[in-house]
Scaffold this active site. Structure first.
Site, PDB file in Angstrom:
ATOM      1  N   CYS A   1       0.824  -1.278  -0.260  1.00 31.37           N
ATOM      2  CA  CYS A   1       0.019  -0.143  -0.016  1.00 31.37           C
ATOM      3  C   CYS A   1       0.926   1.183  -0.088  1.00 31.37           C
ATOM      4  O   CYS A   1       0.342   2.234  -0.206  1.00 31.37           O
ATOM      5  CB  CYS A   1      -0.884   0.026   1.310  1.00 31.37           C
ATOM      6  SG  CYS A   1      -2.100  -1.292   1.121  1.00 31.37           S
ATOM      7  N   ALA A   2       2.005   1.275   0.165  1.00 32.06           N
ATOM      8  CA  ALA A   2       2.905   2.388   0.373  1.00 32.06           C
ATOM      9  C   ALA A   2       3.499   2.576  -0.896  1.00 32.06           C
ATOM     10  O   ALA A   2       4.387   3.537  -1.012  1.00 32.06           O
ATOM     11  CB  ALA A   2       4.054   2.393   1.546  1.00 32.06           C
TER      12      ALA A   2
END
Length: 364
Positions: free
Chosen positions: A160-161
């Site tokens: 997700c980063a």
């Protein structure tokens, strides 16, 4: 495919930072696959498939109902999820779906930047939901017209980063070669990781939350218009490897998605942000642009950073219409925010495996 190019008109030039080579966002685009999964249909299908094998299913139906999601998109149709799928079947679907998403998002970003594929010097590809060797940018190179000498930088495992970190990587590569243009594409096919062979609660929560999508950005270090992209900063917490990631077994990738994530964000985000703030520069922040990991995570971010309830409205809107697509999601939020023609400094932010906070400033 639904493709959404943004930045159709140049945004105002920003004041340059120190003596760094200026890097600007020249084009941005998002893309969704063709199969729409409405949350009400997903609940019905999940009840049909999972309730007979998971006696506590009705207790967690609220996870679907309270996710803040109306619909998501998938590279495969709804009936795909009823059959057994091993590593090969899942990865074959990833290769087909992710390649198409890569192409559509990249073409949209190039269009908004007024460039051709042959103008790109470096390609950064961010993806963690499948394995591609040759990598995705190589698979579309001939069709799109990338040069034979284009530099390829595929990055796996950011989760997700990945959208924020990918932008930071692209920014550094553009700055290192003045006059160059870098294409960054983040593409994920989270829905293909649906598991019927194991009935972990995390897998069922993932079924309520994740969707597929891609986003692409063109960054350039030559003179021109467009938001100025600052240097990215990361903070990684020790002993947090079990909060988020993949568990790999014979059937494929299984999600690690700990229920502690919203609480962890509430307790730790403010201190980490304060520690990172000097490296991000003294300019006041007009708006945070955050990865909406889930409805509870968005609320936790607002509380941790004292933003006020409802501040992250673009984040909630992206979550409502497309779900959590992992890496590209924050760039969908950026597209929503830029469409409102804001002024000042934006601060991109995402939490991902590691456990890591990644941040990147964007000056308008």
């Amino acid at each position: 495919m639904t493709v959404r190019p943004v930045l159709p008109d140049p945004l105002p030039s920003a004041v340059p930072h120190s003596s760094d080579t200026e890097v600007r966002l020249l084009g941005l685009s998002t893309a969704l696959p063709p199969h729409v999964l409405r949350q009400t249909d997903v609940v019905a299908r999940a009840r049909e498939l999972l309730a007979p094998r998971y006696p506590q299913f009705e207790r967690i139906v609220s996870a679907f109902e309270n996710a803040g999601i109306d619909q998501r998109a998938s590279v495969v149709p709804m009936d795909w999820f009823g059959g057994p799928h091993g590593w090969k079947a899942r990865n074959d679907a990833y290769l087909a779906g992710a390649t198409a998403l890569f192409r559509d998002a990249a073409e949209g970003a190039l269009r908004t930047a007024g460039l051709r594929a042959g103008d790109i010097d470096t390609i950064v590809t961010i993806s963690s939901t499948g394995v591609a060797t040759p990598t995705l940018e190589a698979r579309v190179a001939r069709e799109m017209g990338f040069r034979p000498d284009v530099q390829r930088v595929p990055v796996f495992g950011l989760g997700c980063a990945g959208g924020v970190t990918g932008m930071a990587i692209a920014r550094e590569l553009a700055a290192a070669r003045p006059g160059s243009r870098v294409l960054m594409v983040a593409v994920e096919t989270c829905t293909l990781l649906f598991r019927m062979d194991r009935m972990d609660k995390a897998d069922i929560i993932a079924t309520a939350l994740f969707g597929d999508g891609a986003a692409a950005a063109v960054l350039g270090s030559s003179a021109g218009d467009g938001p100025l992209v600052g240097r990215g900063v990361q903070h990684m917490w020790p002993e947090t490897l079990d909060i988020m990631g993949w568990d790999v077994d014979d059937a494929g990738l299984g999600v690690i998605f700990d229920r502690s994530i919203p609480g962890f964000a509430t307790e730790n985000l403010a201190a980490a942000y304060a520690e990172m703030r000097p490296a991000l520069g003294p300019e006041p922040i007009a708006r945070m642009v955050c990865h909406p990991g889930g409805a509870k995570v968005v609320t936790a971010i607002e509380e941790a950073l004292q933003l006020g309830p409802g501040t992250l409205d673009a984040e909630r809107e992206v979550l409502r219409m497309a779900g959590n697509m992992s890496a590209p999601t924050v760039l969908f939020v950026l597209a929503e925010v830029l469409a409102r023609r804001p002024e000042g400094r934006l601060m991109l932010s995402a939490l991902g495996p590691g456990f890591t906070l990644s941040m990147l400033p964007l000056d308008l």
